[in-house]
Motif scaffolding. Structure first.
Motif, PDB file in Angstrom:
ATOM      1  N   ASN A  93       0.809  -1.224   0.000  1.00  0.00           N
ATOM      2  CA  ASN A  93       0.000   0.000   0.000  1.00  0.00           C
ATOM      3  C   ASN A  93       0.840   1.270   0.000  1.00  0.00           C
ATOM      4  OD1 ASN A  93      -2.570  -1.265   0.042  1.00  0.00           O
ATOM      5  ND2 ASN A  93      -2.328  -1.679   2.224  1.00  0.00           N
ATOM      6  N   GLU A  94       2.136   1.139   0.249  1.00  0.00           N
ATOM      7  CA  GLU A  94       3.001   2.317   0.287  1.00  0.00           C
ATOM      8  C   GLU A  94       4.298   2.056  -0.437  1.00  0.00           C
ATOM      9  OE1 GLU A  94       3.845   3.981   4.076  1.00  0.00           O
ATOM     10  OE2 GLU A  94       1.761   4.189   4.670  1.00  0.00           O
ATOM     11  N   PHE A  99       1.333   6.649  -0.876  1.00  0.00           N
ATOM     12  CA  PHE A  99       0.440   5.556  -1.251  1.00  0.00           C
ATOM     13  C   PHE A  99       0.865   4.999  -2.597  1.00  0.00           C
ATOM     14  CE2 PHE A  99      -2.685   7.669   1.663  1.00  0.00           C
ATOM     15  CZ  PHE A  99      -2.864   6.590   2.509  1.00  0.00           C
ATOM     16  N   ALA A 103      -2.958   1.099  -4.272  1.00  0.00           N
ATOM     17  CA  ALA A 103      -3.714   1.510  -3.079  1.00  0.00           C
ATOM     18  C   ALA A 103      -4.713   2.610  -3.424  1.00  0.00           C
ATOM     19  CB  ALA A 103      -2.757   1.991  -1.996  1.00  0.00           C
TER      20      ALA A 103
END
Length: 324
Positions: A93-94, A99, A103
């Protein structure tokens, strides 16, 4: 003392500024969603180490040409495509504190954006008729895929020894930096011996770069990835491989069993990190990393002294001594 990237960039600062504009232009699309996503990607670009290697290598070998800009854009487009796809595969997600594309826009859009960047890079090289550059970079991405699959295969049994580890990182990480240096040289000279020499230089630095990255997993927690993430993902890195080689058979089996079954548990991560630290794994990996650095310097010092060579030396030191 490690010099700042701004200082290292001094001989190529104007070229990097020109490249930034060309790279942004290479990602433009008439499709609003695609243009919005690529704009987001440009805004969160990292340190631009690969373009620096390309431009400094070109200047070291001769002079920067239009082909050098094509090489830099090609490498960055394909590298960015691979990162977008990696985040989908890893369900991340990162990336670098931002982000990830998946994501924000979900997996389908992320895969398609990665495909777009890949094909845009190939199209750019073909448009400029830079077939050698395309061959150099294509070879690197074939190696990256092989390295990822080799690591995935070995991760099932956690049977990676040092030689397999070196093969994995040579393909996964070092091949891209090797292609950047080879492409930088090929953009300015037809001397195949020089191009190969710079490819080996980049490969050696890539090996050191990955070992440095592996060491972060056992150190401070503010280095761009959570502490113990490699353990959690069952990745056998050099510090852990060495530590397992130093212990007795029974303890080795116990540690491997814990990683296989309980790698996501904080207690297991803490235990493995402490085991590696106590076994001298960090010191050994650091020593190997410095040997790769010295091998790179040996190649680099075969070229005459120049501002480009000095900056490449500083960039090598930055790679192995960076804190994140």
């Amino acid at each position: 003392m490690v010099k700042s990237l701004r200082t290292i960039q001094a001989p190529i600062v104007e070229e990097l500024q020109e490249f930034e504009q060309r790279f942004r232009d290479s990602m433009r699309s008439p499709v609003p969603l695609l243009d919005r996503i690529t704009f987001y990607i440009v805004r969160r670009k990292g340190k631009q180490v690969r373009p620096m290697f390309i431009f400094l290598t070109a200047k070291l070998c001769k002079n920067i040409t239009d082909a050098t800009y094509t090489a830099a854009s090609l490498v960055e487009l394909l590298h960015t495509a691979s990162l977008v796809h990696d985040d989908v595969v890893d369900d991340a997600n990162e990336r670098r504190g931002f982000f990830s594309i998946n994501a924000l826009w979900k997996n389908k859009a992320a895969v398609l954006v990665g495909d777009f960047l890949l094909t845009r890079g190939l199209a750019l090289a073909l448009k400029k008729k830079q077939y050698q550059l395309l061959q150099i970079v294509s070879n690197a991405f074939e190696a990256i895929t092989e390295g990822e699959l080799l690591q995935l295969e070995k991760a099932r049994r956690l049977d990676i020894d040092e030689e397999v580890y070196y093969e994995v990182i040579r393909k996964k990480t070092a091949s891209l930096i090797a292609s950047a240096c080879a492409a930088g040289a090929a953009s300015t000279t037809t001397d195949e011996e020089i191009v190969e020499k710079m490819r080996l230089f980049g490969e050696t630095i890539g090996m050191a770069f990955q070992i440095r990255d592996d060491l972060f997993d056992f150190g401070a927690s503010d280095v761009g990835k959570p502490l113990g993430i490699d353990i959690k993902e069952k990745k056998m890195t050099l510090p852990l491989i060495y530590a397992l080689q130093q212990t007795d058979k029974q303890n080795r089996k116990r540690i491997i069993r814990k990683i296989k079954r309980y790698s996501e548990e904080p207690a297991t991560i803490r235990e493995v990190i402490e085991f590696v630290r106590q076994s001298g794994g960090l010191e050994y990996a650091h020593k190997v990393m410095l040997q790769f650095r010295d091998d790179a310097f040996e190649i680099l010092h075969s070229f005459p002294t120049s501002p480009a060579r000095e900056s490449l030396e500083d960039l090598v030191n930055f790679v192995v001594e960076r804190e994140k």
